[in-house]
Design a protein around this motif. Structure first.
Motif, PDB file in Angstrom:
ATOM      1  N   LEU A 122       0.830  -1.197   0.000  1.00 15.80           N
ATOM      2  CA  LEU A 122       0.000   0.000   0.000  1.00 15.80           C
ATOM      3  C   LEU A 122       0.867   1.252   0.000  1.00 15.80           C
ATOM      4  O   LEU A 122       0.515   2.265  -0.612  1.00 15.80           O
ATOM      5  N   GLN A 123       1.990   1.204   0.708  1.00 15.99           N
ATOM      6  CA  GLN A 123       2.891   2.358   0.730  1.00 15.99           C
ATOM      7  C   GLN A 123       3.592   2.543  -0.612  1.00 15.99           C
ATOM      8  O   GLN A 123       3.834   3.667  -1.043  1.00 15.99           O
ATOM      9  N   LEU A 124       3.935   1.440  -1.262  1.00 18.41           N
ATOM     10  CA  LEU A 124       4.729   1.510  -2.485  1.00 18.41           C
ATOM     11  C   LEU A 124       3.881   1.529  -3.743  1.00 18.41           C
ATOM     12  O   LEU A 124       4.429   1.632  -4.840  1.00 18.41           O
ATOM     13  N   LYS A 125       2.555   1.399  -3.593  1.00 16.95           N
ATOM     14  CA  LYS A 125       1.655   1.322  -4.759  1.00 16.95           C
ATOM     15  C   LYS A 125       2.114   0.236  -5.712  1.00 16.95           C
ATOM     16  O   LYS A 125       2.301   0.458  -6.914  1.00 16.95           O
ATOM     17  N   SER A 126       2.314  -0.943  -5.171  1.00 19.11           N
ATOM     18  CA  SER A 126       2.718  -2.075  -5.998  1.00 19.11           C
ATOM     19  C   SER A 126       1.563  -3.059  -6.093  1.00 19.11           C
ATOM     20  O   SER A 126       0.514  -2.725  -6.649  1.00 19.11           O
ATOM     21  N   ALA A 127       1.724  -4.248  -5.533  1.00 19.11           N
ATOM     22  CA  ALA A 127       0.678  -5.271  -5.564  1.00 19.11           C
ATOM     23  C   ALA A 127       0.908  -6.190  -4.377  1.00 19.11           C
ATOM     24  O   ALA A 127       2.035  -6.302  -3.868  1.00 19.11           O
ATOM     25  N   PRO A 128      -0.142  -6.867  -3.906  1.00 16.96           N
ATOM     26  CA  PRO A 128       0.038  -7.761  -2.753  1.00 16.96           C
ATOM     27  C   PRO A 128       1.047  -8.863  -3.046  1.00 16.96           C
ATOM     28  O   PRO A 128       1.230  -9.284  -4.193  1.00 16.96           O
ATOM     29  N   CYS A 129       1.707  -9.312  -2.006  1.00 18.05           N
ATOM     30  CA  CYS A 129       2.655 -10.417  -2.146  1.00 18.05           C
ATOM     31  C   CYS A 129       1.927 -11.653  -2.664  1.00 18.05           C
ATOM     32  O   CYS A 129       0.788 -11.925  -2.288  1.00 18.05           O
ATOM     33  N   ASP A 130       2.583 -12.388  -3.510  1.00 15.89           N
ATOM     34  CA  ASP A 130       2.073 -13.624  -4.095  1.00 15.89           C
ATOM     35  C   ASP A 130       0.899 -13.386  -5.037  1.00 15.89           C
ATOM     36  O   ASP A 130       0.235 -14.332  -5.449  1.00 15.89           O
ATOM     37  N   SER A 131       0.636 -12.148  -5.389  1.00 21.27           N
ATOM     38  CA  SER A 131      -0.372 -11.886  -6.409  1.00 21.27           C
ATOM     39  C   SER A 131       0.237 -12.144  -7.785  1.00 21.27           C
ATOM     40  O   SER A 131       1.454 -12.302  -7.941  1.00 21.27           O
ATOM     41  N   LEU A 132      -0.605 -12.192  -8.788  1.00 25.63           N
ATOM     42  CA  LEU A 132      -0.117 -12.437 -10.140  1.00 25.63           C
ATOM     43  C   LEU A 132       0.854 -11.349 -10.583  1.00 25.63           C
ATOM     44  O   LEU A 132       1.892 -11.639 -11.191  1.00 25.63           O
ATOM     45  N   THR A 133       0.534 -10.106 -10.292  1.00 23.28           N
ATOM     46  CA  THR A 133       1.402  -8.997 -10.696  1.00 23.28           C
ATOM     47  C   THR A 133       2.751  -9.077 -10.008  1.00 23.28           C
ATOM     48  O   THR A 133       3.798  -8.850 -10.631  1.00 23.28           O
ATOM     49  N   TYR A 134       2.744  -9.395  -8.744  1.00 22.07           N
ATOM     50  CA  TYR A 134       3.981  -9.514  -7.967  1.00 22.07           C
ATOM     51  C   TYR A 134       4.861 -10.620  -8.539  1.00 22.07           C
ATOM     52  O   TYR A 134       6.068 -10.450  -8.750  1.00 22.07           O
ATOM     53  N   ARG A 135       4.252 -11.779  -8.819  1.00 23.02           N
ATOM     54  CA  ARG A 135       5.024 -12.908  -9.343  1.00 23.02           C
ATOM     55  C   ARG A 135       5.490 -12.641 -10.773  1.00 23.02           C
ATOM     56  O   ARG A 135       6.571 -13.071 -11.177  1.00 23.02           O
ATOM     57  N   LEU A 136       4.676 -11.925 -11.537  1.00 23.13           N
ATOM     58  CA  LEU A 136       5.086 -11.571 -12.894  1.00 23.13           C
ATOM     59  C   LEU A 136       6.325 -10.679 -12.881  1.00 23.13           C
ATOM     60  O   LEU A 136       7.239 -10.843 -13.708  1.00 23.13           O
ATOM     61  N   ALA A 137       6.373  -9.726 -11.955  1.00 21.03           N
ATOM     62  CA  ALA A 137       7.543  -8.849 -11.853  1.00 21.03           C
ATOM     63  C   ALA A 137       8.802  -9.652 -11.543  1.00 21.03           C
ATOM     64  O   ALA A 137       9.872  -9.420 -12.127  1.00 21.03           O
ATOM     65  N   LEU A 138       8.702 -10.624 -10.639  1.00 20.51           N
ATOM     66  CA  LEU A 138       9.862 -11.446 -10.299  1.00 20.51           C
ATOM     67  C   LEU A 138      10.318 -12.281 -11.496  1.00 20.51           C
ATOM     68  O   LEU A 138      11.521 -12.405 -11.758  1.00 20.51           O
ATOM     69  N   CYS A 139       9.358 -12.848 -12.226  1.00 25.70           N
ATOM     70  CA  CYS A 139       9.713 -13.677 -13.378  1.00 25.70           C
ATOM     71  C   CYS A 139      10.363 -12.847 -14.475  1.00 25.70           C
ATOM     72  O   CYS A 139      11.382 -13.252 -15.064  1.00 25.70           O
ATOM     73  N   LEU A 140       9.798 -11.691 -14.780  1.00 27.64           N
ATOM     74  CA  LEU A 140      10.376 -10.846 -15.817  1.00 27.64           C
ATOM     75  C   LEU A 140      11.765 -10.363 -15.432  1.00 27.64           C
ATOM     76  O   LEU A 140      12.648 -10.241 -16.290  1.00 27.64           O
ATOM     77  N   GLN A 163      10.960   6.532   1.808  1.00 29.13           N
ATOM     78  CA  GLN A 163      11.414   7.254   0.620  1.00 29.13           C
ATOM     79  C   GLN A 163      10.749   6.709  -0.641  1.00 29.13           C
ATOM     80  O   GLN A 163      10.351   7.469  -1.529  1.00 29.13           O
ATOM     81  N   ALA A 164      10.608   5.384  -0.719  1.00 26.21           N
ATOM     82  CA  ALA A 164       9.953   4.791  -1.888  1.00 26.21           C
ATOM     83  C   ALA A 164       8.497   5.195  -1.967  1.00 26.21           C
ATOM     84  O   ALA A 164       7.930   5.310  -3.064  1.00 26.21           O
ATOM     85  N   ASN A 165       7.885   5.399  -0.815  1.00 24.15           N
ATOM     86  CA  ASN A 165       6.485   5.842  -0.798  1.00 24.15           C
ATOM     87  C   ASN A 165       6.326   7.162  -1.542  1.00 24.15           C
ATOM     88  O   ASN A 165       5.360   7.368  -2.288  1.00 24.15           O
ATOM     89  N   LYS A 166       7.273   8.067  -1.384  1.00 24.56           N
ATOM     90  CA  LYS A 166       7.202   9.358  -2.069  1.00 24.56           C
ATOM     91  C   LYS A 166       7.559   9.230  -3.546  1.00 24.56           C
ATOM     92  O   LYS A 166       6.957   9.890  -4.401  1.00 24.56           O
ATOM     93  N   LEU A 167       8.519   8.369  -3.858  1.00 21.78           N
ATOM     94  CA  LEU A 167       8.981   8.267  -5.238  1.00 21.78           C
ATOM     95  C   LEU A 167       7.968   7.570  -6.136  1.00 21.78           C
ATOM     96  O   LEU A 167       7.770   7.962  -7.291  1.00 21.78           O
ATOM     97  N   LEU A 168       7.306   6.526  -5.625  1.00 23.65           N
ATOM     98  CA  LEU A 168       6.464   5.676  -6.462  1.00 23.65           C
ATOM     99  C   LEU A 168       5.025   6.157  -6.549  1.00 23.65           C
ATOM    100  O   LEU A 168       4.251   5.604  -7.333  1.00 23.65           O
TER     101      LEU A 168
END
Length: 1009
Positions: free
Chosen positions: A492-510, A846-851
């Motif tokens: 929520l702070q980083l505006k990413s995606a929940p752990c083990d979600s499809l988006t999260y796993r896709l980022a790791l694979c790519l 810091q990442a919260n502000k950047l992202l």
């Protein structure tokens, strides 16, 4: 001017007075020749004897040298260094290490030659009292020469280490200026320093940097009331044999101070020997060796998909420096000459250790993130990366994809409608592409690709029919687990995606594919296959695995919202298909029971002969036509409502036992359409459209109508569920606050409750009234869909297919940084490093502000990634040090482990760590054993950890020759005459393999000489 220097030879540095005097005499003669006052008497012509002109031209202006001296004096006064202080306390032990050093600098010029004048000082808490110094009070710099509390500071200016000063001024050449090499220029600068100190009364020592800067040669002077200290340095490349030990250096020191007193005052000695350990024996690899037998093997530090690698690829600790110190010795206690030495490192009372880390250390996590970050700057499209050859060869075949929609809307189709759907076009094109592309030409190997897709979509390994329920259950279970884990809220702070979600796993694979399996082309290939898998799931009503249900979460990254939007479309489509199947099943049962009556009634209910829910999926794309059909049905119904009473449709349940205002029928809650979910880019687009309408009356009215689509749908559903209702009935259910009830007395005198619309509902032109008038009696299932899942799904799939790999990396960067921070947290919890733990918390903020900004600042993101790499490096260094300083099994206990952990943490955070107990302590014995093993390995001797040093014949020394020797000599003797005041004398000696340095500070009495 020459008379002043000849009468005051004590102001000149020793060893250079003759040359300096000659230079100044020649300079003054030139000034007298050019600077004499000249009188010009210009007589007028004989015919004009009264016109006389008397002119005086004065050439006695200040020289460049005088301007330079004056400027130095101005700087000293500006910095308030001319005020004399009486210091009550000397610096505490460790003040030079733990204290904070200040610095201020200015530019000054000698003619066109630029200098920097810099004031270095220790920021002290102790107060200085301003006052006149007593005659016998020495300047602070001279007191520091004899102070023994801060010998050998690990991190300080070289003059602080050599002379023990807490405050001094340095004049050095400018950045682009040449070094002061000639003797005349050096003497001229030294005379300038002497004049400035004498004229201003400054007691802070001042130095001039001469020779090349890398040699670090400084000459300086300090003046006090009746005393003066000259600072001199000797620098050679090789150590003279006669001065390669303590006895020879004592001879140099004594001859320089030239004291004739008998007996000679004792000389205080401090000695430090530094030993360097570079060869680490019996140390494990920082990474596991590659396993070439596995599918993902062949890579150092290779991990499975879903995990980021971590750690250094090489030894992070390059050197260990052991400093053995004898702090307080006097002449005669220790013997050190060319044949024998008492300086055994094991007998040294003080040990201190520092480590030197490897330069430009390669760390796996940092490399993965850095390479993925570089991908964000790439602008090539997937077509450009994977090549245009196949597309050009196929020609018209591939154009089916782009012309699919236009063919679908043609007035007459020569082929069946199902053959012209977008899905069939895409699948036919994919078959042709795969037919033309050979397996060997694929950027990503088919086995690796299948492994990645199976990791991203684990539900593909089981039966699809049974997996529909499993996917929903897995998503709900994962949601509950995330609520329990506090670390998962980091997304929520980083505006990413929940752990083990499809988006999260896709980022790791790519990220892994980009680094290890083909780079940019492999990323484009994987993304292409990923989008095709999403289309397959949309066409076959399979939910996308790894996504929570519901509308898109605007707190997550945009790509995650797109995936959630596609899942919403699939859910709506599945629900509609299930409702259609249920209705068809009910219809079959009714036909079996009632025969042809159900068929006849259905025909009458649908004049065009086809119900709303009987359309196929491919035909459902024409929802607008179906909507028109519903409108026609509604108009027919409304036309006949006068002759027969309307039948209620789309009821959910009664609403609080209320009745309609104009009838005794119960008020029912209608079945309504759910509002259309939207992603953040759609919300921004809608906001821009609404903002462009302006503030005019027409624009405001149009904006209100656009925003009231959901309201109109609910009104139509309400009218269908409650025949004979009025606007007040709808308001009572939809917005109770806008229906005001009050008690009134009727004509019969009884108290009754009457209600009416609120004031805002009665405003002329109110949108609610207009919408109610235009709303038709249409149940939700007959209305035009507020959320057209077919259209939205195709928009999402088109958006994903058109994404460039660089834009894809841009969208997934928050997820990758999220994973990196989580990995750092995980590794830090094992090593327990407080400084890294604090840095991780700061990095998350810091990442919260950047992202959260719309446009990423790539320069700041690059600096942020470098911070993550630094944390990884520190953890790798801590892990390496713990492995090297491991306690023996027989000594392993809680106390030893705690001592080891504290020592390793100190090594990482402090410049130098004292080993309590020196060589006799537990850590001292470990360090001793490391040196013994390195010595045996260097001399090809067998290494045996269990063999004690005393058990050997001592043929192999336990320690190598010292890499550096530092010897500090101090005393207090009268100079230059026996009856002069006793003043501090100091000589700091540095003996290394390629360097010999003597830094001396010799004080003299200028009153009694």
């Amino acid at each position: 001017m020459p008379i002043f220097f000849s009468c005051c030879p004590h102001l000149l540095p020793q060893g250079g007075s003759i040359a300096l005097t000659q230079g100044l005499v020649a300079k003054d003669r030139q000034e007298e020749k050019n600077g004499i006052t000249k009188l010009y008497f210009n007589m007028a012509a004989d015919n004009d004897p009264e016109s006389e002109v008397f002119e005086i031209t004065d050439f006695t202006t200040a020289s460049e040298w005088e301007r330079f001296v004056s400027r130095v004096e101005e700087v000293l006064n500006e910095w308030k260094l001319t005020e004399n202080y009486v210091e009550k306390t000397s610096p505490e032990k460790g003040a030079y290490i733990n204290g904070s050093w200040g610095e201020q600098s200015l530019d000054i010029h000698f003619a066109d030659f630029k200098f920097y004048i810099t004031h270095h000082f220790l920021k002290e808490d102790c107060k200085k009292e301003n006052g006149k110094s007593e005659e016998d009070t020495l300047p602070l710099a001279m007191q520091d020469l004899l102070c023994m509390h801060n010998d050998f500071p690990p991190r300080a200016h070289c003059l602080v280490r050599w002379y023990g000063l807490r405050e001094f001024v340095v004049i050095s050449p400018g950045a682009n200026c040449e070094a002061i090499i000639s003797e005349s220029k050096c003497n001229l600068l030294l005379s300038s320093v002497s004049m400035s100190l004498s004229n201003s009364g400054c007691q802070v020592p001042m130095f001039v940097q001469i020779q090349q800067k890398w040699r670090r040669i400084y000459a300086g002077e300090c003046q006090g009331p009746g005393v003066r200290t000259d600072f001199e340095i000797v620098h050679l490349r090789k150590v003279p044999s006669q001065y390669n030990h303590l006895s020879g250096l004592l001879d140099v020191f004594k001859s320089k101070i030239g004291c004739n007193l008998l007996p000679l005052p004792p000389v205080d000695i401090a000695i430090r020997y530094t030993y360097i350990l570079q060869d680490w024996q019996q140390s494990s690899w920082p990474q596991q060796p590659p396993d070439f037998d596995t599918l993902l093997g062949g890579e150092v530090g290779g991990v499975e998909f879903g995990n980021l690698p971590f750690g250094a690829c090489e030894e992070p600790i390059s050197e260990l420096h052991l400093a053995t110190t004898w702090p307080h010795l006097t002449e005669g206690i220790v013997v050190d000459n060319d044949v024998y030495s008492d300086l055994d490192p094991l007998q040294a009372p003080h040990w201190s250790v520092r480590v030197r880390t490897a330069d430009n250390l390669q760390c796996l996590l940092g490399d993965f993130i850095t390479e993925f970050f570089k991908l964000c700057c790439r602008k090539e499209s997937a077509e450009e990366i994977l090549g245009k050859g196949n597309a050009e060869e196929e020609g018209q075949e591939n154009s089916d994809i782009s012309s699919a929609l236009s063919k679908l809307t043609e007035p007459a189709a020569p082929v069946p409608l199902s053959k012209l759907s977008v899905s069939s076009m895409v699948h036919s094109a994919r078959r042709r592409i795969r037919r033309h592309r050979h397996i060997d030409e694929s950027p990503l190997h088919v086995d690796v690709l299948n492994s990645i897709l199976l990791y991203l979509f684990p539900d593909a390994a089981v039966e699809k029919s049974s997996d529909k329920e499993k996917t929903t259950q897995a998503n709900s279970c994962r949601t509950s687990e995330q609520e329990k884990s506090p670390d998962d809220n980091l997304f929520l702070q980083l505006k990413s995606a929940p752990c083990d979600s499809l988006t999260y796993r896709l980022a790791l694979c790519l990220c892994m594919v980009n680094y290890s399996y083909g780079g940019l082309a492999a990323v484009a290939h994987l993304w292409q296959e990923f989008v095709l898998e999403l289309r397959y799931r949309w066409e076959n009503n399979y939910l996308v695995y790894g996504l929570t249900g519901g509308s898109p979460d605007l707190r997550c990254c945009l790509l995650h919202q797109k995936f959630q939007m596609l899942n919403c479309c699939i859910e709506r489509k599945r629900a509609r298909d299930e409702a259609r199947k249920a209705q068809e099943g009910n219809g079959e049962r009714e036909r079996k029971v009632s025969g042809g009556r159900a068929s006849a009634s259905t025909t009458r209910g649908t004049p065009q002969g086809k119900s709303w829910d009987s359309w196929s999926d491919s035909e459902d794309e024409f929802f607008e036509c179906l909507s028109d059909q519903g409108e026609m049905e509604s108009s027919h119904s409304e036309a006949g409502k006068d002759s027969s009473k309307l039948k209620a449709d789309g009821r959910l349940h009664p609403y609080n036992n209320m009745t309609l205002l104009h009838s005794a029928e119960l008020l029912y809650v209608p079945v309504t359409q759910e509002p259309a979910p939207m992603t953040e880019d759609q919300l921004e687009e809608q906001s821009e459209v609404l903002a462009k309408l302006g503030t005019s009356a027409e624009g405001t009215h149009l904006r209100a109508r656009m925003q009231s689509a959901c309201l109109l749908s609910d009104m139509e559903s309400f009218k269908a569920a409650n025949p004979g209702c009025v606007l007040e009935d709808f308001v009572r259910w939809y917005s109770p606050r806008d229906y005001v009830e009050e008690e009134v007395v009727d004509e019969k005198g009884s108290t009754v409750i009457r209600g009416e619309l609120s004031a805002r509902m009665k405003i002329p032109g109110n949108m609610w009234v207009e919408a109610w008038d235009t709303a038709r009696v249409t149940p939700a299932r007959r209305q035009k869909r507020l959320f057209d899942d077919t259209k939205e799904a195709e928009k999402v799939l088109h958006y994903l297919s058109m994404l460039k790999p660089g834009d894809l990396a841009h969208h997934l960067l928050p997820c990758l940084l999220h994973a990196a921070i989580m990995k750092l947290k995980q590794e830090e919890s094992v090593e327990n490093i407080p400084s890294v733990e604090k840095s991780i918390q700061q990095a998350a903020s810091q990442a919260n502000k950047l992202l959260h900004s719309a446009n990423y600042d790539y320069k700041k993101l690059e600096d942020f990634i470098n911070q993550l790499v630094t944390m990884e490096t520190v953890i790798a260094e801590a892990r390496s040090l713990k492995a090297k300083f491991a306690v023996d099994e027989e000594e392993e206990n809680g106390e030893a482990a705690e001592e080891l952990e504290k020592f390793v943490t100190s090594l990482l955070e402090e410049p130098e760590v004292v080993v309590l107990g020196a060589g006799q302590a537990r850590i001292g014995r470990i360090i001793h054993r490391l040196f013994i093993n390195a010595q045996r390995a260097a001399l090809l001797a067998p290494v045996d950890d269990n063999l004690e040093p005393a058990a050997e014949s001592r043929k192999i020394p336990d320690f190598p020759p010292p890499a550096g020797r530092e010897i500090l000599l101090r005393t207090c003797v009268p100079r230059p005459a026996p009856y002069s005041k006793a003043l501090p004398q100091r000589l700091f000696c540095v003996l290394m393999k390629d360097e010999f340095r003597l830094a001396g500070a010799f004080s003299a009495d200028t009153s009694f000489f």
